[in-house]
Design an enzyme around this catalytic site. Structure first.
Site, short mmCIF file in Angstrom:
data_model
loop_
_atom_site.label_atom_id
_atom_site.label_comp_id
_atom_site.label_asym_id
_atom_site.label_seq_id
_atom_site.Cartn_x
_atom_site.Cartn_y
_atom_site.Cartn_z
N GLY A 249 0.71 -1.45 -0.16
CA GLY A 249 -0.04 0.16 0.07
C GLY A 249 0.95 1.32 -0.05
N GLY B 117 6.66 -2.79 3.04
CA GLY B 117 6.59 -3.18 4.27
C GLY B 117 6.59 -4.65 4.49
N ASP B 118 6.22 -5.40 5.47
CA ASP B 118 6.33 -6.79 5.68
C ASP B 118 6.36 -7.82 4.32
OD1 ASP B 118 3.58 -6.23 6.41
OD2 ASP B 118 3.50 -8.45 6.75
N THR C 258 6.12 -6.72 1.31
CA THR C 258 7.53 -6.37 0.24
C THR C 258 8.82 -6.95 0.82
OG1 THR C 258 6.21 -4.44 -0.14
CG2 THR C 258 8.79 -4.44 -1.11
N ASP D 195 1.27 1.92 9.05
CA ASP D 195 0.68 0.98 10.21
C ASP D 195 1.89 1.07 11.07
OD1 ASP D 195 -1.40 0.57 8.57
OD2 ASP D 195 -0.74 -1.38 8.07
N MET E 56 -7.06 3.30 10.25
CA MET E 56 -6.48 1.99 9.66
C MET E 56 -5.06 1.49 10.92
SD MET E 56 -6.04 2.66 5.84
CE MET E 56 -7.07 2.11 4.53
N GLY E 57 -4.58 0.53 10.36
CA GLY E 57 -3.77 -0.12 10.86
C GLY E 57 -3.52 -1.63 10.94
N ARG F 71 -3.55 7.80 4.03
CA ARG F 71 -2.66 7.39 3.15
C ARG F 71 -2.01 8.60 2.16
NH1 ARG F 71 -3.55 1.07 1.96
NH2 ARG F 71 -3.41 1.66 -0.23
O1 F6P Z 1 -0.92 -1.30 5.06
C1 F6P Z 1 -1.41 -0.09 4.88
C2 F6P Z 1 -3.05 -0.18 5.00
O2 F6P Z 1 -3.46 1.06 4.83
C3 F6P Z 1 -3.82 -0.91 6.20
O3 F6P Z 1 -3.69 0.30 7.36
C4 F6P Z 1 -5.13 -1.15 5.81
O4 F6P Z 1 -5.48 -2.30 6.30
C5 F6P Z 1 -4.74 -1.77 4.30
O5 F6P Z 1 -3.49 -1.09 4.02
C6 F6P Z 1 -5.73 -1.64 3.33
O6 F6P Z 1 -5.56 -2.00 2.11
P1 F6P Z 1 -6.03 -1.78 0.61
O7 F6P Z 1 -5.14 -0.53 0.40
O8 F6P Z 1 -5.86 -3.03 -0.16
O9 F6P Z 1 -7.45 -1.43 0.96
#
Ligand code: F6P
Length: 366
Positions: free
Chosen positions: A15, A120-121, A123, A145, A187-188, A293
């Site tokens: 993300g 993140g984890d 990747t 997160d 989020m998180g 984001r």
């Molecule tokens: O990991 C970042 C994040 O924004 C999380 O907080 C959230 O659960 C997820 O990605 C949402 O993913 P997507 O963009 O696929 O809806």
């Protein structure tokens, strides 16, 4: 060793988050201007490696992007080359194939001596696969997160906390006018860092995080007690991964084509309904979602991203292999890249910020 390194790749995976462009700029500018390297942008994370969408970045390409949200390279949170979706079976389920070899051919074709993987984890676990195939991958930790193992902080987190805090501040005034309980879902994933920090910064009355399953009855009592003492509104900051102690997390959707298929969401609405039913207090929910984001990174994230990007290039030039850039005790340093793969750093129940919040009367739902 450093004179062997001539061409480096860079990708952004998972993300997006504010500060990605600041890292790309730092990497490209320091690599080209300071060390005379060539830098190649890989589009849409590992997908661009699979599909050979790789092209050279110049300093002009990265000029003016420091303040821009998103990523000029694009990203994907659905592509794991070791489990790449190549079609759909008769049962409607995705068919996976390992296309790592195809990526290795593209890396060899572009003569990339190292790849900087910003993510993140998920990747980092993708990077680990390439490391096992002999590719030098340098990780840069990104996620709003803040749940990456090995680093005290990821860039993007502070901006997300700022956005969530601003929203909670605004919710505060309307809650007070209408004498309502207001639930704000942030989020998180499975970590409560955003909820904890934004909750404390905004003075939320209740903070609910995945690490501390909540007791609905006690939350209702807490809100009713506030009413009885003349506080006719309550602000509840809840993480999307939070859950009642006798229930599960709320899943918004499952995406079987994604390496991390669960998308959380909806616990805020569930809690608001439960509070209204039990107490009769009018309760509303706001889900902040992807607004956390987007947009321009805070100065602190631009600075962190710049330091991370420059450190990643220095590691490559020094001949280091398979390292993850991290922040530890306010120092930018590095660790083994595998340390962050497929793990999540959650909030410890004895986190000092929880204790501080409790000292000022914040309720954590138990
Ligand atoms: O990991 C970042 C994040 O924004 C999380 O907080 C959230 O659960 C997820 O990605 C949402 O993913 P997507 O963009 O696929 O809806």
């Amino acid at each position: 060793m450093s004179n062997l390194i001539k061409r480096i790749g860079i990708l952004t995976g998972g993300g997006d988050c504010p500060g990605l462009n600041a890292v790309i700029r730092a990497v490209a500018k320091s690599a080209i201007m300071q060390h005379g390297l060539q830098v190649f942008g890989i589009e849409d994370g590992f997908l661009g490696l699979v599909q050979n969408r790789i092209s050279e970045l110049t300093t002009d390409d990265v000029s003016g992007i420091l303040t821009r949200g998103g990523t000029i390279l694009g990203t994907s949170n659905k592509c794991d080359p070791s489990q790449y979706v190549v079609g759909t079976g008769d049962d409607g389920q995705p068919i996976f194939r390992d296309v790592t070899d195809r990526c290795l051919e593209h890396i060899a074709y572009h003569k990339l001596d190292a790849i900087i993987c910003i993510g993140g984890d998920g990747t980092m676990s993708g990077a680990k696969n390439f490391v096992e195939h002999g590719v030098n991958c340098i990780g840069v930790p990104k996620t709003i997160d803040n749940d990456l193992v090995g680093t005290d902080i990821t860039f993007g987190f502070m901006t997300a906390v700022y956005i969530a805090t601003d929203a909670l501040d605004r919710i505060h005034t309307t809650a007070a006018s209408h004498h309502r309980a207001m639930v704000v879902e942030v989020m998180g994933r499975n970590a409560g860092w955003i909820a904890l920090h934004a909750g404390v910064a905004s003075g939320s009355d209740v903070i609910l995080i995945p690490e501390i399953p909540y007791d609905l009855g006690r939350i209702c009592e807490f809100i009713q007690e506030r009413s009885a003492h003349g506080k006719r509104f309550s602000i509840i900051c809840i993480s999307e991964g939070a859950r009642p102690k006798d229930g599960g997390q709320v899943v918004a959707k499952v995406d079987p084509t994604s390496p991390d298929p669960i998308r959380l969401g909806g616990i805020g609405e569930q809690l608001a309904d439960d509070i209204t039913q039990r107490t009769g207090i009018e309760t509303r929910t706001t889900v902040l979602g992807h607004v956390q984001r987007g947009g321009t990174p805070l100065p602190a994230d631009r600075i962190l991203a710049t330091r991370f990007g420059c450190h990643a290039v220095e590691l490559i030039v020094r001949g280091e292999r398979n390292r993850l850039v991290v922040m530890r005790n306010h120092e930018v340093t590095d660790t083994e890249i595998g340390e962050a793969a497929d793990k999540q750093r959650t909030v410890p129940p004895d986190d000092p910020l929880i204790r501080a919040a409790e000292s000022v009367g914040t309720f954590f739902g138990i």
